[in-house]
Design a protein around this motif. Structure first.
Motif, PDB file in Angstrom:
ATOM      1  N   SER A   8       0.835  -1.211   0.000  1.00 16.71           N
ATOM      2  CA  SER A   8       0.000   0.000   0.000  1.00 16.71           C
ATOM      3  C   SER A   8       0.860   1.248   0.000  1.00 16.71           C
ATOM      4  CB  SER A   8      -0.962  -0.018   1.180  1.00 16.71           C
ATOM      5  OG  SER A   8      -0.355  -0.549   2.303  1.00 16.71           O
ATOM      6  N   ALA A   9       2.049   1.187   0.626  1.00 15.77           N
ATOM      7  CA  ALA A   9       2.942   2.348   0.580  1.00 15.77           C
ATOM      8  C   ALA A   9       3.400   2.624  -0.845  1.00 15.77           C
ATOM      9  CB  ALA A   9       4.140   2.108   1.495  1.00 15.77           C
ATOM     10  N   ILE A  10       3.711   1.537  -1.592  1.00 16.76           N
ATOM     11  CA  ILE A  10       4.155   1.725  -2.981  1.00 16.76           C
ATOM     12  C   ILE A  10       3.032   2.334  -3.825  1.00 16.76           C
ATOM     13  CG2 ILE A  10       4.807   0.468  -5.068  1.00 16.76           C
ATOM     14  CD1 ILE A  10       6.343  -1.442  -3.190  1.00 16.76           C
ATOM     15  N   VAL A  11       1.794   1.812  -3.651  1.00 21.21           N
ATOM     16  CA  VAL A  11       0.655   2.357  -4.412  1.00 21.21           C
ATOM     17  C   VAL A  11       0.424   3.816  -4.045  1.00 21.21           C
ATOM     18  CG1 VAL A  11      -1.799   2.114  -4.848  1.00 21.21           C
ATOM     19  CG2 VAL A  11      -0.390   0.109  -4.642  1.00 21.21           C
ATOM     20  N   MET A  12       0.621   4.137  -2.738  1.00 21.37           N
ATOM     21  CA  MET A  12       0.459   5.528  -2.298  1.00 21.37           C
ATOM     22  C   MET A  12       1.442   6.455  -2.984  1.00 21.37           C
ATOM     23  SD  MET A  12      -0.071   5.867   1.734  1.00 21.37           S
ATOM     24  CE  MET A  12       0.776   7.412   1.820  1.00 21.37           C
ATOM     25  N   ILE A  13       2.708   6.012  -3.058  1.00 21.88           N
ATOM     26  CA  ILE A  13       3.727   6.871  -3.682  1.00 21.88           C
ATOM     27  C   ILE A  13       3.402   7.077  -5.155  1.00 21.88           C
ATOM     28  CG2 ILE A  13       6.155   6.976  -4.325  1.00 21.88           C
ATOM     29  CD1 ILE A  13       6.739   5.545  -1.700  1.00 21.88           C
ATOM     30  N   ILE A  14       2.990   5.977  -5.832  1.00 20.00           N
ATOM     31  CA  ILE A  14       2.673   6.087  -7.265  1.00 20.00           C
ATOM     32  C   ILE A  14       1.500   7.045  -7.475  1.00 20.00           C
ATOM     33  CG2 ILE A  14       1.778   4.807  -9.240  1.00 20.00           C
ATOM     34  CD1 ILE A  14       3.382   2.427  -8.259  1.00 20.00           C
ATOM     35  N   SER A  15       0.437   6.900  -6.641  1.00 20.56           N
ATOM     36  CA  SER A  15      -0.730   7.766  -6.851  1.00 20.56           C
ATOM     37  C   SER A  15      -0.407   9.217  -6.521  1.00 20.56           C
ATOM     38  CB  SER A  15      -1.906   7.276  -6.013  1.00 20.56           C
ATOM     39  OG  SER A  15      -1.652   7.491  -4.656  1.00 20.56           O
ATOM     40  N   ALA A  16       0.470   9.446  -5.528  1.00 23.93           N
ATOM     41  CA  ALA A  16       0.835  10.828  -5.192  1.00 23.93           C
ATOM     42  C   ALA A  16       1.618  11.458  -6.335  1.00 23.93           C
ATOM     43  CB  ALA A  16       1.648  10.851  -3.906  1.00 23.93           C
ATOM     44  N   LEU A  17       2.576  10.701  -6.918  1.00 22.73           N
ATOM     45  CA  LEU A  17       3.339  11.238  -8.051  1.00 22.73           C
ATOM     46  C   LEU A  17       2.420  11.497  -9.242  1.00 22.73           C
ATOM     47  CD1 LEU A  17       6.613   9.157  -7.913  1.00 22.73           C
ATOM     48  CD2 LEU A  17       6.296  11.559  -7.429  1.00 22.73           C
ATOM     49  N   TYR A  18       1.443  10.592  -9.446  1.00 23.37           N
ATOM     50  CA  TYR A  18       0.515  10.767 -10.553  1.00 23.37           C
ATOM     51  C   TYR A  18      -0.336  12.018 -10.347  1.00 23.37           C
ATOM     52  CZ  TYR A  18      -2.038   8.974 -14.512  1.00 23.37           C
ATOM     53  OH  TYR A  18      -2.562   8.810 -15.748  1.00 23.37           O
ATOM     54  N   ALA A  19      -0.734  12.268  -9.063  1.00 26.35           N
ATOM     55  CA  ALA A  19      -1.531  13.469  -8.776  1.00 26.35           C
ATOM     56  C   ALA A  19      -0.734  14.726  -9.054  1.00 26.35           C
ATOM     57  CB  ALA A  19      -1.987  13.450  -7.318  1.00 26.35           C
ATOM     58  N   VAL A  20       0.588  14.683  -8.844  1.00 31.18           N
ATOM     59  CA  VAL A  20       1.390  15.884  -9.092  1.00 31.18           C
ATOM     60  C   VAL A  20       1.606  16.092 -10.580  1.00 31.18           C
ATOM     61  CG1 VAL A  20       3.650  16.920  -8.739  1.00 31.18           C
ATOM     62  CG2 VAL A  20       2.507  15.785  -6.865  1.00 31.18           C
ATOM     63  N   TYR A  21       1.890  15.015 -11.335  1.00 32.43           N
ATOM     64  CA  TYR A  21       2.357  15.192 -12.705  1.00 32.43           C
ATOM     65  C   TYR A  21       1.281  15.079 -13.766  1.00 32.43           C
ATOM     66  CZ  TYR A  21       7.094  15.194 -11.010  1.00 32.43           C
ATOM     67  OH  TYR A  21       8.246  15.530 -10.361  1.00 32.43           O
ATOM     68  N   ALA A  22       0.025  14.737 -13.370  1.00 31.67           N
ATOM     69  CA  ALA A  22      -1.016  14.581 -14.396  1.00 31.67           C
ATOM     70  C   ALA A  22      -1.393  15.941 -14.973  1.00 31.67           C
ATOM     71  CB  ALA A  22      -2.242  13.912 -13.791  1.00 31.67           C
ATOM     72  N   LYS A  23      -1.630  15.973 -16.309  1.00 30.42           N
ATOM     73  CA  LYS A  23      -2.000  17.235 -16.954  1.00 30.42           C
ATOM     74  C   LYS A  23      -3.486  17.544 -16.761  1.00 30.42           C
ATOM     75  CE  LYS A  23       1.917  18.420 -18.585  1.00 30.42           C
ATOM     76  NZ  LYS A  23       2.609  19.519 -17.874  1.00 30.42           N
ATOM     77  N   ASP A  24      -4.300  16.466 -16.725  1.00 25.74           N
ATOM     78  CA  ASP A  24      -5.729  16.645 -16.509  1.00 25.74           C
ATOM     79  C   ASP A  24      -6.000  16.736 -15.004  1.00 25.74           C
ATOM     80  OD1 ASP A  24      -8.401  16.631 -16.527  1.00 25.74           O
ATOM     81  OD2 ASP A  24      -8.646  14.929 -17.885  1.00 25.74           O
ATOM     82  N   LEU A  25      -6.598  17.857 -14.562  1.00 29.22           N
ATOM     83  CA  LEU A  25      -6.757  18.061 -13.120  1.00 29.22           C
ATOM     84  C   LEU A  25      -7.780  17.104 -12.517  1.00 29.22           C
ATOM     85  CD1 LEU A  25      -6.596  21.907 -12.729  1.00 29.22           C
ATOM     86  CD2 LEU A  25      -4.927  20.229 -12.098  1.00 29.22           C
ATOM     87  N   LEU A  26      -8.767  16.655 -13.311  1.00 28.94           N
ATOM     88  CA  LEU A  26      -9.756  15.713 -12.783  1.00 28.94           C
ATOM     89  C   LEU A  26      -9.091  14.376 -12.448  1.00 28.94           C
ATOM     90  CD1 LEU A  26     -12.714  16.127 -12.273  1.00 28.94           C
ATOM     91  CD2 LEU A  26     -13.200  15.020 -14.406  1.00 28.94           C
ATOM     92  N   VAL A  27      -8.183  13.937 -13.322  1.00 32.23           N
ATOM     93  CA  VAL A  27      -7.420  12.709 -13.063  1.00 32.23           C
ATOM     94  C   VAL A  27      -6.575  12.876 -11.808  1.00 32.23           C
ATOM     95  CG1 VAL A  27      -5.662  11.206 -14.012  1.00 32.23           C
ATOM     96  CG2 VAL A  27      -7.410  12.115 -15.476  1.00 32.23           C
ATOM     97  N   SER A  28      -6.023  14.054 -11.634  1.00 32.04           N
ATOM     98  CA  SER A  28      -5.195  14.334 -10.479  1.00 32.04           C
ATOM     99  C   SER A  28      -6.010  14.238  -9.181  1.00 32.04           C
ATOM    100  CB  SER A  28      -4.582  15.722 -10.667  1.00 32.04           C
ATOM    101  OG  SER A  28      -4.018  16.171  -9.507  1.00 32.04           O
ATOM    102  N   VAL A  29      -7.245  14.755  -9.237  1.00 31.22           N
ATOM    103  CA  VAL A  29      -8.111  14.699  -8.040  1.00 31.22           C
ATOM    104  C   VAL A  29      -8.475  13.257  -7.709  1.00 31.22           C
ATOM    105  CG1 VAL A  29     -10.432  15.255  -7.249  1.00 31.22           C
ATOM    106  CG2 VAL A  29      -9.023  17.009  -8.191  1.00 31.22           C
ATOM    107  N   VAL A  30      -8.741  12.445  -8.749  1.00 31.25           N
ATOM    108  CA  VAL A  30      -9.072  11.042  -8.508  1.00 31.25           C
ATOM    109  C   VAL A  30      -7.876  10.310  -7.901  1.00 31.25           C
ATOM    110  CG1 VAL A  30      -9.695   8.891  -9.630  1.00 31.25           C
ATOM    111  CG2 VAL A  30     -10.880  10.950 -10.213  1.00 31.25           C
ATOM    112  N   ALA A  31      -6.677  10.659  -8.353  1.00 33.48           N
ATOM    113  CA  ALA A  31      -5.474  10.048  -7.781  1.00 33.48           C
ATOM    114  C   ALA A  31      -5.315  10.425  -6.311  1.00 33.48           C
ATOM    115  CB  ALA A  31      -4.246  10.476  -8.573  1.00 33.48           C
ATOM    116  N   LEU A  32      -5.662  11.685  -5.966  1.00 31.88           N
ATOM    117  CA  LEU A  32      -5.619  12.096  -4.546  1.00 31.88           C
ATOM    118  C   LEU A  32      -6.618  11.302  -3.710  1.00 31.88           C
ATOM    119  CD1 LEU A  32      -5.308  15.943  -4.139  1.00 31.88           C
ATOM    120  CD2 LEU A  32      -3.808  14.186  -3.344  1.00 31.88           C
ATOM    121  N   GLY A  33      -7.804  11.021  -4.303  1.00 26.82           N
ATOM    122  CA  GLY A  33      -8.799  10.230  -3.589  1.00 26.82           C
ATOM    123  C   GLY A  33      -8.310   8.819  -3.317  1.00 26.82           C
TER     124      GLY A  33
END
Lengths: 78, 274
Positions: A8-33
């Protein structure tokens, strides 16, 4: 147990990086969720169920909705 | 005219600053004294307040300390923290089976009152800033969203009510339960077109729940002499009707948080009642 925590820590890091680097802000919000949901799973594994319920309801539910409202008021693409 | 008003305001502000300054410097100039000095090698635990909270039952703590004196830290693993038993113990000091609830609502109930007040003020500011905004931002909801919202709404509300009614028995409590109900309201705002015209009672419900919280505290002040005392009998630990006013306060907090967050989401979606 330890394997689950590391996974779960690895998935957390991946989703956090995805939330920072995604160009679409809606995708970024879903990654934060997703990040909040996995934080709540980690809280549950570490014997803090009260905090886990609160984190799942507020972090994954309401704050995601509030970010979506903010995106609707502004622009979707970065 | 305006100038004299400004002068009067400035005078009162200056007076307030002077009074606060007198209190501040008066507190600094007090003689400090020696205070309570704890011997680290051989601590006298009966002088600490925290030992009462560790043992959870103040009435038996004196006997416990008389038996174990200062050997608590050395024999920590052998000592049982208390003799509380689920479903059997009667009239414990705080009868809630969930220890987090007994800290949050019973021992630190005044902090929770302040926390609820902070939430109220933030939602008040949100309403003041966003109330004029009456645009609609959402397209017509699809069939799946409408059907899902209608079907899931009662179950989500039921789960939220379960979480805050059982707050003194199971993990959860007023704040998560209220948030779950608010997410059900969010689902209806997304799914139904004119739902926000039906959501008119939130402010009244919220005020009544807050008054219930403060009123329970005041009843404790008049009967037992301190604010938010647990004046009802705590009953058998683990039953639904137990732990005195802790359960009532958590129900009030749950209703208040649900109404506040629902109205906050409604304001954010665009516009309150028209």
């Amino acid at each position: 147990m330890i394997v689950l925590i590391y996974l779960s820590a690895i998935v957390m890091i991946i989703s956090a990086l995805y939330a920072v680097y995604a160009k679409d802000l809606l995708v970024s919000v879903v990654a934060l969720g997703i990040n909040s949901l996995i934080v709540s799973v980690l809280f549950f594994l570490m014997h803090a169920p009260d905090v886990a319920i609160t984190e799942a309801a507020i972090g994954a539910g309401l704050s995601t909705a509030i970010f979506v409202f903010a995106i609707k008021h502004t622009e979707r693409k970065e | 005219m305006k100038n004299t008003q400004g002068m009067v305001n400035a005078f009162f502000a200056f007076l307030l600053v002077v009074i606060l300054g007198i209190f501040f410097f008066n507190a600094i100039n007090q003689p400090l004294g020696n205070g309570l000095v704890l011997n680290k090698d051989n601590p006298d635990l009966s002088k600490r307040v925290s030992i009462h909270y560790i043992l959870k039952n103040v009435h038996n703590a004196e006997d416990y300390l008389a038996q174990h004196k200062s050997s608590y830290f050395r024999n920590r693993d052998k000592v049982k923290s208390s003799n509380l038993e689920f479903g059997k113990t009667k009239n414990a000091e705080s009868g809630s089976a969930n220890e987090v609830t007994s800290i949050v609502v019973n021992y630190r109930g005044f902090d929770t009152l302040g926390e609820v007040t902070v939430l109220f003020i933030s939602i008040l500011g949100l309403g003041m800033l966003l109330h004029e905004n009456k645009k609609k931002y959402w397209a017509k909801p699809s069939l799946i969203v409408r059907t899902g919202a209608n079907f899931l709404f009662p179950f989500i509300v039921l789960f939220g009510v379960y979480v805050f009614v059982h707050g003194h028995l199971t993990p959860g409590g007023g704040f998560p339960g209220g948030t779950i109900i608010a997410s059900a309201a969010l689902l209806l705002i997304l799914g139904l077109k004119d739902f926000k015209n039906k959501l008119t009672m939130t402010k009244i419900i919220e005020s009544l729940a807050g008054l219930t919280f403060a009123g329970l505290g005041l009843v404790g002040l008049f009967t037992n002499g301190s604010f938010l005392t647990n004046f009802l009998p705590s009953g058998t630990m683990g039953l639904l009707v137990s732990s005195g006013i802790t359960a009532l306060i958590y129900i009030a907090v749950g209703i208040k948080v649900a109404a506040e967050l629902s109205s906050g989401i409604m304001e954010m979606n665009g516009g309150g009642e028209e």
